[in-house]
Motif scaffolding. Structure first.
Motif, PDB file in Angstrom:
ATOM      1  N   ARG A 192       0.844  -1.188   0.000  1.00  0.00           N
ATOM      2  CA  ARG A 192       0.000   0.000   0.000  1.00  0.00           C
ATOM      3  C   ARG A 192       0.882   1.242   0.000  1.00  0.00           C
ATOM      4  O   ARG A 192       1.931   1.268   0.630  1.00  0.00           O
ATOM      5  N   LYS A 193       0.425   2.247  -0.678  1.00  0.00           N
ATOM      6  CA  LYS A 193       1.199   3.483  -0.805  1.00  0.00           C
ATOM      7  C   LYS A 193       0.845   4.426   0.337  1.00  0.00           C
ATOM      8  O   LYS A 193       0.345   5.528   0.127  1.00  0.00           O
ATOM      9  N   GLU A 194       1.133   3.993   1.544  1.00  0.00           N
ATOM     10  CA  GLU A 194       0.773   4.769   2.734  1.00  0.00           C
ATOM     11  C   GLU A 194       1.989   5.332   3.460  1.00  0.00           C
ATOM     12  O   GLU A 194       1.844   5.991   4.471  1.00  0.00           O
ATOM     13  N   TYR A 195       3.174   5.072   2.953  1.00  0.00           N
ATOM     14  CA  TYR A 195       4.384   5.443   3.659  1.00  0.00           C
ATOM     15  C   TYR A 195       5.314   6.188   2.705  1.00  0.00           C
ATOM     16  O   TYR A 195       5.286   5.955   1.494  1.00  0.00           O
ATOM     17  N   PRO A 196       6.174   7.055   3.220  1.00  0.00           N
ATOM     18  CA  PRO A 196       7.117   7.742   2.327  1.00  0.00           C
ATOM     19  C   PRO A 196       8.091   6.743   1.703  1.00  0.00           C
ATOM     20  O   PRO A 196       8.403   5.713   2.295  1.00  0.00           O
ATOM     21  N   LEU A 197       8.569   7.088   0.504  1.00  0.00           N
ATOM     22  CA  LEU A 197       9.476   6.179  -0.189  1.00  0.00           C
ATOM     23  C   LEU A 197      10.819   6.070   0.512  1.00  0.00           C
ATOM     24  O   LEU A 197      11.476   5.048   0.444  1.00  0.00           O
ATOM     25  N   GLU A 198      11.251   7.139   1.166  1.00  0.00           N
ATOM     26  CA  GLU A 198      12.519   7.121   1.885  1.00  0.00           C
ATOM     27  C   GLU A 198      12.314   7.645   3.291  1.00  0.00           C
ATOM     28  O   GLU A 198      11.419   8.432   3.549  1.00  0.00           O
ATOM     29  N   ASP A 199      13.184   7.240   4.163  1.00  0.00           N
ATOM     30  CA  ASP A 199      13.160   7.709   5.542  1.00  0.00           C
ATOM     31  C   ASP A 199      13.620   9.169   5.561  1.00  0.00           C
ATOM     32  O   ASP A 199      14.745   9.469   5.160  1.00  0.00           O
ATOM     33  N   PRO A 200      12.779  10.101   6.004  1.00  0.00           N
ATOM     34  CA  PRO A 200      13.177  11.516   5.999  1.00  0.00           C
ATOM     35  C   PRO A 200      14.300  11.820   6.990  1.00  0.00           C
ATOM     36  O   PRO A 200      14.909  12.884   6.929  1.00  0.00           O
ATOM     37  N   ASN A 201      14.614  10.906   7.882  1.00  0.00           N
ATOM     38  CA  ASN A 201      15.652  11.136   8.891  1.00  0.00           C
ATOM     39  C   ASN A 201      17.020  10.608   8.477  1.00  0.00           C
ATOM     40  O   ASN A 201      17.964  10.689   9.260  1.00  0.00           O
ATOM     41  N   ARG A 202      17.142  10.080   7.263  1.00  0.00           N
ATOM     42  CA  ARG A 202      18.440   9.578   6.808  1.00  0.00           C
ATOM     43  C   ARG A 202      19.416  10.732   6.694  1.00  0.00           C
ATOM     44  O   ARG A 202      19.106  11.771   6.139  1.00  0.00           O
ATOM     45  N   VAL A 203      20.635  10.538   7.211  1.00  0.00           N
ATOM     46  CA  VAL A 203      21.636  11.607   7.143  1.00  0.00           C
ATOM     47  C   VAL A 203      22.633  11.394   6.012  1.00  0.00           C
ATOM     48  O   VAL A 203      23.347  12.312   5.644  1.00  0.00           O
ATOM     49  N   ASP A 204      22.692  10.209   5.432  1.00  0.00           N
ATOM     50  CA  ASP A 204      23.675   9.962   4.382  1.00  0.00           C
ATOM     51  C   ASP A 204      23.284  10.568   3.035  1.00  0.00           C
ATOM     52  O   ASP A 204      24.065  10.547   2.101  1.00  0.00           O
ATOM     53  N   LYS A 205      22.095  11.140   2.938  1.00  0.00           N
ATOM     54  CA  LYS A 205      21.669  11.751   1.686  1.00  0.00           C
ATOM     55  C   LYS A 205      21.536  13.264   1.803  1.00  0.00           C
ATOM     56  O   LYS A 205      20.923  13.901   0.966  1.00  0.00           O
ATOM     57  N   LYS A 206      22.113  13.862   2.822  1.00  0.00           N
ATOM     58  CA  LYS A 206      22.061  15.307   2.993  1.00  0.00           C
ATOM     59  C   LYS A 206      22.988  15.972   1.989  1.00  0.00           C
ATOM     60  O   LYS A 206      24.030  15.441   1.617  1.00  0.00           O
ATOM     61  N   ASP A 207      22.621  17.142   1.549  1.00  0.00           N
ATOM     62  CA  ASP A 207      23.379  17.858   0.517  1.00  0.00           C
ATOM     63  C   ASP A 207      24.818  18.147   0.905  1.00  0.00           C
ATOM     64  O   ASP A 207      25.690  18.107   0.050  1.00  0.00           O
ATOM     65  N   PHE A 208      25.079  18.409   2.185  1.00  0.00           N
ATOM     66  CA  PHE A 208      26.443  18.794   2.558  1.00  0.00           C
ATOM     67  C   PHE A 208      27.433  17.652   2.364  1.00  0.00           C
ATOM     68  O   PHE A 208      28.628  17.881   2.251  1.00  0.00           O
ATOM     69  N   PHE A 209      26.961  16.420   2.277  1.00  0.00           N
ATOM     70  CA  PHE A 209      27.850  15.305   2.002  1.00  0.00           C
ATOM     71  C   PHE A 209      28.304  15.283   0.531  1.00  0.00           C
ATOM     72  O   PHE A 209      29.251  14.630   0.165  1.00  0.00           O
ATOM     73  N   PHE A 210      27.567  15.998  -0.301  1.00  0.00           N
ATOM     74  CA  PHE A 210      27.847  16.001  -1.736  1.00  0.00           C
ATOM     75  C   PHE A 210      28.346  17.356  -2.226  1.00  0.00           C
ATOM     76  O   PHE A 210      28.373  17.629  -3.413  1.00  0.00           O
ATOM     77  N   GLY A 211      28.760  18.232  -1.319  1.00  0.00           N
ATOM     78  CA  GLY A 211      29.306  19.530  -1.683  1.00  0.00           C
ATOM     79  C   GLY A 211      28.278  20.502  -2.233  1.00  0.00           C
ATOM     80  O   GLY A 211      28.629  21.432  -2.943  1.00  0.00           O
TER      81      GLY A 211
END
Length: 167
Positions: free
Chosen positions: A147-166
């Motif tokens: 069921r499409k009741e949950y976000p596709l990604e965990d909003p609390n993940r820190v490895d996908k924050k912009d500052f990790f990618f400059g």
């Protein structure tokens, strides 16, 4: 017997069920119809037992979740006439809060595991099913993962924050 065409098949269904058959489409040549949950067993039995149609092979039962619609769960049946080399898709739209539909196990024994899988992933309750329980997920699971009741990604993940990618 002449080759069974989609128009002929629709004629048989309209003659037997009239306005109970709706949503007629032919994406990529596959005839798709929609019916009500109260009529689904009659439609499936008609397709299987009619001497000219002989849709004796139940290919699949699954579901689709449309969270933006009022009737948000669509149970989808695919059946095949081996004699006529013709397939048809039958859809039934259900209320997502309590999706219940009659079990097709009285027509095809093979519907048993397909309905269990659909219950396991979408939460569809098949009334009259002989053993409706989870088949692939753990018994303790309280959600239905397809069921499409949950976000596709965990909003609390820190490895996908912009500052990790400059950025």
């Amino acid at each position: 017997m002449a080759k069974l065409e989609n128009e002929t098949l629709i004629g048989y269904l309209r003659e037997a069920f009239g306005e109970e058959i709706s949503g007629v489409e032919e994406p990529f040549g596959l005839l798709s119809i929609t019916t009500a949950k109260e009529k689904i067993l009659e439609v499936l039995a008609f397709l299987k037992t009619h001497k000219d149609l002989q849709f004796i092979y139940l290919t699949d039962i699954t579901a689709v979740h449309y969270p933006e619609q009022a009737l948000s769960i669509a149970v989808v049946y695919h059946v095949h006439s081996l004699v006529n080399n013709r397939r048809i898709r039958i859809k039934v739209f259900l209320d997502g809060n309590r999706p219940e539909i009659p079990s097709a196990t009285s027509i095809w024994n093979g519907a048993n595991w397909m309905e269990r899988e659909t219950y396991d992933f979408f939460g569809v309750l098949f009334q009259g099913h002989p053993d409706l329980r989870r088949i692939l997920n753990v018994d303790e699971m309280e959600v239905f993962p397809m069921r499409k009741e949950y976000p596709l990604e965990d909003p609390n993940r820190v490895d996908k924050k912009d500052f990790f990618f400059g950025r």
